[in-house]
Design a protein around this motif. Sequence first.
Motif, short mmCIF file in Angstrom:
data_model
loop_
_atom_site.label_atom_id
_atom_site.label_comp_id
_atom_site.label_asym_id
_atom_site.label_seq_id
_atom_site.Cartn_x
_atom_site.Cartn_y
_atom_site.Cartn_z
N ILE A 1 0.85 -1.19 0.00
CA ILE A 1 0.00 0.00 0.00
C ILE A 1 0.89 1.24 0.00
O ILE A 1 1.70 1.44 0.92
N SER A 2 0.71 2.08 -1.02
CA SER A 2 1.56 3.26 -1.19
C SER A 2 0.69 4.51 -1.32
O SER A 2 -0.48 4.51 -0.97
N THR A 3 1.28 5.59 -1.82
CA THR A 3 0.66 6.91 -1.81
C THR A 3 0.75 7.57 -3.18
O THR A 3 1.64 7.26 -3.98
N ASP A 4 -0.15 8.52 -3.43
CA ASP A 4 -0.08 9.28 -4.67
C ASP A 4 1.06 10.28 -4.67
O ASP A 4 1.43 10.83 -5.71
N GLU A 5 1.66 10.52 -3.50
CA GLU A 5 2.73 11.51 -3.42
C GLU A 5 3.99 11.08 -4.17
O GLU A 5 4.86 11.91 -4.45
N GLU B 1 0.39 5.17 -14.95
CA GLU B 1 1.54 5.34 -15.83
C GLU B 1 2.28 6.65 -15.61
O GLU B 1 3.29 6.92 -16.28
N THR B 2 1.83 7.49 -14.70
CA THR B 2 2.49 8.76 -14.42
C THR B 2 3.91 8.51 -13.90
O THR B 2 4.09 7.72 -12.98
N PRO B 3 4.92 9.17 -14.48
CA PRO B 3 6.30 8.98 -13.97
C PRO B 3 6.43 9.44 -12.53
O PRO B 3 5.77 10.38 -12.09
N TYR B 4 7.30 8.78 -11.79
CA TYR B 4 7.53 9.14 -10.40
C TYR B 4 8.39 10.41 -10.32
O TYR B 4 9.37 10.55 -11.05
N ALA B 5 8.03 11.31 -9.41
CA ALA B 5 8.80 12.54 -9.18
C ALA B 5 8.59 13.00 -7.74
O ALA B 5 8.06 14.08 -7.50
N PRO B 6 8.98 12.20 -6.75
CA PRO B 6 8.70 12.54 -5.35
C PRO B 6 9.40 13.81 -4.92
O PRO B 6 10.50 14.12 -5.39
N SER B 7 8.76 14.55 -4.00
CA SER B 7 9.25 15.86 -3.59
C SER B 7 9.83 15.88 -2.19
O SER B 7 10.68 16.72 -1.88
N SER B 8 9.37 15.01 -1.30
CA SER B 8 9.78 15.04 0.11
C SER B 8 10.53 13.76 0.46
O SER B 8 10.45 12.75 -0.26
N PRO B 9 11.26 13.75 1.57
CA PRO B 9 11.87 12.49 2.02
C PRO B 9 10.84 11.38 2.20
O PRO B 9 11.12 10.21 1.90
N TYR B 10 9.64 11.73 2.69
CA TYR B 10 8.59 10.71 2.83
C TYR B 10 8.22 10.11 1.48
O TYR B 10 8.26 8.88 1.31
N SER B 11 7.86 10.94 0.50
CA SER B 11 7.43 10.40 -0.78
C SER B 11 8.56 9.69 -1.51
O SER B 11 8.34 8.71 -2.23
N ALA B 12 9.81 10.18 -1.32
CA ALA B 12 10.95 9.50 -1.94
C ALA B 12 11.13 8.10 -1.35
O ALA B 12 11.44 7.14 -2.06
N SER B 13 10.91 7.98 -0.03
CA SER B 13 11.05 6.66 0.61
C SER B 13 9.94 5.72 0.15
O SER B 13 10.17 4.52 -0.04
N LYS B 14 8.73 6.23 -0.06
CA LYS B 14 7.64 5.39 -0.56
C LYS B 14 7.87 5.02 -2.02
O LYS B 14 7.57 3.89 -2.44
N ALA B 15 8.38 5.96 -2.82
CA ALA B 15 8.71 5.63 -4.20
C ALA B 15 9.76 4.51 -4.25
O ALA B 15 9.66 3.58 -5.06
N SER B 16 10.75 4.59 -3.36
CA SER B 16 11.77 3.54 -3.29
C SER B 16 11.15 2.20 -2.97
O SER B 16 11.50 1.17 -3.57
N SER B 17 10.22 2.18 -2.01
CA SER B 17 9.60 0.91 -1.64
C SER B 17 8.76 0.36 -2.79
O SER B 17 8.72 -0.86 -3.01
#
Length: 363
Positions: free
Chosen positions: A132-136, A151-167
């Motif tokens: 379970i992840s986030t739209d961020e 299909e939207t490319p990932y572009a996280p802005s915060s340490p939180y969203s970057a960590s969720k993108a990594s997961s």
Amino acid sequence: MMKLLVTGGAGFIGSAVVRQFLAETDDTVINLDKLTYAGNLDSLGDSYDHPRHIFERVDICDRAEVERVFQQHRPDAVMHLAAESHVDRSITGPAAFIETNVVGTSTLLDVARGYWSELPSEQKQRFRFHHISTDEVYGDLGPEDPAFTEETPYAPSSPYSASKASSDHLVRAWQRTYGLPTLITNCSNNYGPYQFPEKLIPLVILNALEGKPLPIYGKGDNIRDWLHVEDHARALRTVLAQGEPGRTYNIGGRAEKTNLQVVEAICDLLDTHYPLPTTHSRLTTHRDLITFVSDRPGHDRRYAIDDTRISQELDWQPQENFDSGLRKTVQWYLDNPEWVNRVRSGAYREWIEANYASREAVS
């Protein structure tokens, strides 16, 4: 009937998932939670003592304990919700987000892969790992940009969203490399009962009840899509049961609102049901408590979810609109002061003071 392992099952969304499974199915739930500041067993209500609920206080980074849970309870599926999830906390202390969201997910995936690889063929075919992840993870949108799709490319802005993108990337890698049958869902902002009071909606409700300032970042024009937590839990159950392994599903509430609109809606509901006390005679409505504060670093402008895939492929629709969901949420906080009092620990008060009291008020 199945055995379901839910990580983070004492958290806000996880507890809603646990309560729904126990109330509406015959499944057994193994609830794995470290019980950090936002994990609260009170949020399970009567479900905690349910005969089909098994609680394990375990850190997902503790490989030996995670392996024990898999071998002892033999789950048929995993729903992975355990995460550090507050953007502001990730800005002041990003290391905990990397540890839990990245290292913890990697540990859980690897233990699940080893367990899954040794299952008999029929059980192996049925097994699912639902992350379970986030739209961020998608970054932010301009006012006229189309909503996020899968299909939207990932572009996280915060340490939180970057960590969720990594997961998210780790989950896809375990599916592609090892064949682990995974599912990913990316949801919009959740709200509803039992939410820890650092998030916008419960923070505003509780501050308003006490006649305290209602802090809004910047001009309050940042836009979010709002999803009621019970709708989200129903969507997660639908994806687990019907989703195609290897596929991602976006889950939204179809309720884009600016932060200011959300706060004003809460104020208007409280004006009707809980008028300001006479000690605040200088104020006429709860809207008078609204205070604009300096914006947080890297604040995303807008999130919006296109839920076409889950609605068309899996026939899921949200049952709450924003007005009905917010009304129920405000009423729940009015009706449950005991829960609020227990969850508002000294650590919570220190965090709110550190995060908001030092911010310079802006006109």
